[in-house]
Design a protein around this motif. Structure first.
Motif, PDB file in Angstrom:
ATOM      1  N   CYS A   1      99.696  66.455 -17.392  1.00  0.00           N
ATOM      2  CA  CYS A   1      99.812  65.597 -16.220  1.00  0.00           C
ATOM      3  C   CYS A   1      98.552  65.720 -15.375  1.00  0.00           C
ATOM      4  CB  CYS A   1     101.042  65.991 -15.404  1.00  0.00           C
ATOM      5  SG  CYS A   1     101.226  65.068 -13.857  1.00  0.00           S
TER       6      CYS A   1
ATOM      7  N   TYR B   1      98.236  64.972 -12.312  1.00  0.00           N
ATOM      8  CA  TYR B   1      98.536  65.252 -10.913  1.00  0.00           C
ATOM      9  C   TYR B   1      98.844  66.730 -10.666  1.00  0.00           C
ATOM     10  CZ  TYR B   1      98.902  60.210 -10.082  1.00  0.00           C
ATOM     11  OH  TYR B   1      98.632  58.874  -9.966  1.00  0.00           O
TER      12      TYR B   1
ATOM     13  N   GLN C   1     104.475  60.104 -19.587  1.00  0.00           N
ATOM     14  CA  GLN C   1     104.688  58.802 -18.963  1.00  0.00           C
ATOM     15  C   GLN C   1     103.370  58.253 -18.418  1.00  0.00           C
ATOM     16  OE1 GLN C   1     107.822  59.224 -16.038  1.00  0.00           O
ATOM     17  NE2 GLN C   1     109.269  60.046 -17.534  1.00  0.00           N
TER      18      GLN C   1
ATOM     19  N   ASP D   1     101.712  56.311 -15.200  1.00  0.00           N
ATOM     20  CA  ASP D   1     101.919  56.023 -13.785  1.00  0.00           C
ATOM     21  C   ASP D   1     100.995  54.908 -13.320  1.00  0.00           C
ATOM     22  OD1 ASP D   1     102.649  56.496 -10.970  1.00  0.00           O
ATOM     23  OD2 ASP D   1     100.606  57.295 -10.808  1.00  0.00           O
ATOM     24  N   HIS D   2     101.494  54.088 -12.401  1.00  0.00           N
ATOM     25  CA  HIS D   2     100.643  53.136 -11.692  1.00  0.00           C
ATOM     26  C   HIS D   2     100.145  53.840 -10.437  1.00  0.00           C
ATOM     27  CE1 HIS D   2     102.948  50.295 -14.202  1.00  0.00           C
ATOM     28  NE2 HIS D   2     101.888  49.516 -14.085  1.00  0.00           N
ATOM     29  N   TYR D   3      98.862  54.210 -10.422  1.00  0.00           N
ATOM     30  CA  TYR D   3      98.336  54.928  -9.258  1.00  0.00           C
ATOM     31  C   TYR D   3      98.610  54.129  -7.988  1.00  0.00           C
ATOM     32  CZ  TYR D   3      95.209  57.031  -5.892  1.00  0.00           C
ATOM     33  OH  TYR D   3      94.705  57.606  -4.751  1.00  0.00           O
TER      34      TYR D   3
ATOM     35  N   PRO E   1     101.019  51.495  -6.726  1.00  0.00           N
ATOM     36  CA  PRO E   1     102.310  51.037  -7.262  1.00  0.00           C
ATOM     37  C   PRO E   1     102.359  49.530  -7.487  1.00  0.00           C
ATOM     38  CG  PRO E   1     102.497  51.617  -4.938  1.00  0.00           C
ATOM     39  CD  PRO E   1     101.149  52.087  -5.386  1.00  0.00           C
TER      40      PRO E   1
ATOM     41  N   ILE F   1     101.005  61.021 -16.419  1.00  0.00           N
ATOM     42  CA  ILE F   1     101.838  61.722 -15.443  1.00  0.00           C
ATOM     43  C   ILE F   1     103.053  62.326 -16.132  1.00  0.00           C
ATOM     44  CG2 ILE F   1     103.291  59.737 -14.849  1.00  0.00           C
ATOM     45  CD1 ILE F   1     103.078  60.606 -11.899  1.00  0.00           C
TER      46      ILE F   1
ATOM     47  N   SER G   1     107.162  63.612 -15.939  1.00  0.00           N
ATOM     48  CA  SER G   1     108.358  62.998 -15.369  1.00  0.00           C
ATOM     49  C   SER G   1     108.658  63.531 -13.971  1.00  0.00           C
ATOM     50  CB  SER G   1     109.557  63.222 -16.290  1.00  0.00           C
ATOM     51  OG  SER G   1     109.793  64.604 -16.479  1.00  0.00           O
TER      52      SER G   1
ATOM     53  N   ASN H   1     106.260  61.970 -11.499  1.00  0.00           N
ATOM     54  CA  ASN H   1     106.579  60.542 -11.386  1.00  0.00           C
ATOM     55  C   ASN H   1     107.762  60.315 -10.455  1.00  0.00           C
ATOM     56  OD1 ASN H   1     105.968  57.900 -11.936  1.00  0.00           O
ATOM     57  ND2 ASN H   1     106.680  57.922 -14.036  1.00  0.00           N
TER      58      ASN H   1
ATOM     59  N   LYS I   1     106.411  61.096  -6.900  1.00  0.00           N
ATOM     60  CA  LYS I   1     105.404  60.154  -6.399  1.00  0.00           C
ATOM     61  C   LYS I   1     106.036  58.811  -6.054  1.00  0.00           C
ATOM     62  CE  LYS I   1     100.946  58.080  -7.673  1.00  0.00           C
ATOM     63  NZ  LYS I   1     101.332  56.657  -7.745  1.00  0.00           N
TER      64      LYS I   1
END
Length: 284
Positions: A97, A99, A107, A109-111, A113, A130, A132, A135, A138
Motif C-alpha cells: 500500500c 499510503y 485495491q 484508489d482514486h486519489y 475521489p 491501496i 483495504s 481505502n 480514506k
C-alpha cells in the motif's frame, strides 16, 4: 507512506475507448462530447493536485459529472487489466500500500475521489495502489477543513529516501511493554509536506495500527528474546541489530517493523530484562 512510480498508460486512448463503447452500446454521447474538456483536465492534473489551498472540483454542467464518474465502472474490464496490474505494483515496495506501507495493496484508489473529480475516474495518475484498510479509512476524503491536502500523492510527493527515519517509536514499561509511534520532521521534509504527512498519519489511524502490529511482533519474538538474553553480554542486542538490518533492507527505515526494532535495540531497559514484561516464555 512511501512513494510510487506512476504507471505508463495511454490515457487519451483509454478515455476514447470508454467513450466510444458507451456511445455504441448504450447510446450515451455525452462522454464523447466531453472529450476535449477531459483532455484539458488531464493536462492540468498535477497543478490541480498541488495547488495552494488544495484541489478544487470543476463545475460541470448538469449530468456531465455523473456521466464522467461512471467511467470508473470500466476499470474492471479487460481493456484495463494491464493498468490495474501496473497500479497495484506501482509502489516502491512492489505490491505494498502506498499510503501505509503496512499491508498488501489489493485495491485501486482514486486519489482525488471520483465523487468529486469524475473527469479523473480512469486517469492513470489518479489511480493509486491501496490496501483495504486504508481505502476504508480514506473513503472520499481528500482535504482538511482548512483546505490543505489530507494525503500525500504517491506519484508526486517525495519524502527523504535516506537512512534517517521520520517515523519514531518510543517504549514505556508498566505492566507490559507499551510502544507508541510518532512522526519526526527531519531535514528534507519541508513545512508544507510535513503538514500533509501529519494529516495522513492521523487520518489513516497509523499510530494505533503500527502499535498493534508492533505489539504482536514483540510477542512473537518474545521466546527469542529470552533465549538470547540467557546467553549474557550483548547477545540480545546483537540479535535485535541483525533483525533490524535485515528488515531495514527489506522494508526501508520508515516501516513500523524496523522502527520498532530500532527502538528496542536502543532501549537499555528492554535489553537488560525489561522485555520480560511481555510475559513469560512459552512452556516447552
Amino acid at each position: 507512506m512511501i512513494g510510487a512510480t506512476k504507471p505508463n498508460s495511454d490515457d487519451a486512448a483509454n478515455y476514447a475507448h470508454v467513450a466510444a463503447h458507451r456511445k455504441k452500446n448504450y447510446g450515451e454521447s455525452l462522454p464523447v462530447r466531453l472529450t476535449p474538456q477531459v483532455m484539458i483536465h488531464y493536462g492540468s492534473y498535477g497543478s490541480r493536485v498541488m495547488a495552494a489551498g488544495g484541489p478544487q472540483p470543476h463545475k460541470f454542467g448538469a449530468g456531465e459529472h455523473d456521466a464522467l464518474k461512471e467511467n470508473a465502472n470500466f476499470l474492471t474490464h479487460v481493456q484495463f487489466s494491464d493498468l490495474r496490474r501496473d497500479v497495484i505494483s506501482a509502489a516502491v515496495q512492489k505490491g505494498r500500500c502506498a499510503y501505509c506501507n503496512q499491508h498488501d495493496a489489493g485495491q485501486v484508489d482514486h486519489y482525488l475521489p471520483k465523487s468529486k473529480f469524475g473527469e479523473y475516474s480512469i486517469y492513470s495518475e489518479n489511480l493509486v495502489p491501496i490496501c483495504s484498510i486504508c481505502n476504508l479509512k480514506k473513503l472520499n476524503r481528500y482535504k482538511c477543513e482548512k483546505g490543505e491536502r489530507l494525503f500525500l500523492h504517491p506519484y508526486f510527493d517525495r519524502l527523504p529516501s535516506g537512512s534517517v527515519p521520520f517515523v519514531k517509536a518510543t517504549l514505556t514499561f508498566a505492566k507490559s511493554v507499551i510502544i507508541k509511534f510518532e512522526l519526526v520532521q527531519i531535514p528534507g521534509i519541508g513545512n508544507d509536506i510535513w503538514k500533509i504527512l501529519r494529516n495522513q498519519f492521523e487520518a489513516l489511524g497509523l499510530p494505533a495500527r503500527y502499535t498493534l502490529d508492533a505489539t504482536r511482533e514483540m510477542q512473537s519474538m518474545k521466546d527469542a528474546f529470552y533465549v538470547y538474553y540467557s546467553r549474557g553480554g550483548d547477545t540480545l542486542v546483537d540479535y535485535i541489530q541483525v533483525q533490524l538490518g535485515t528488515k531495514s533492507n527489506a522494508f526501508g527505515p520508515n516501516h513500523w517493523l524496523p522502527v520498532m526494532l530500532k527502538a528496542i535495540a536502543e532501549s537499555k531497559e528492554f535489553c537488560s530484562g525489561g522485555f520480560k514484561k511481555l510475559g513469560p516464555p512459552t512452556p516447552i
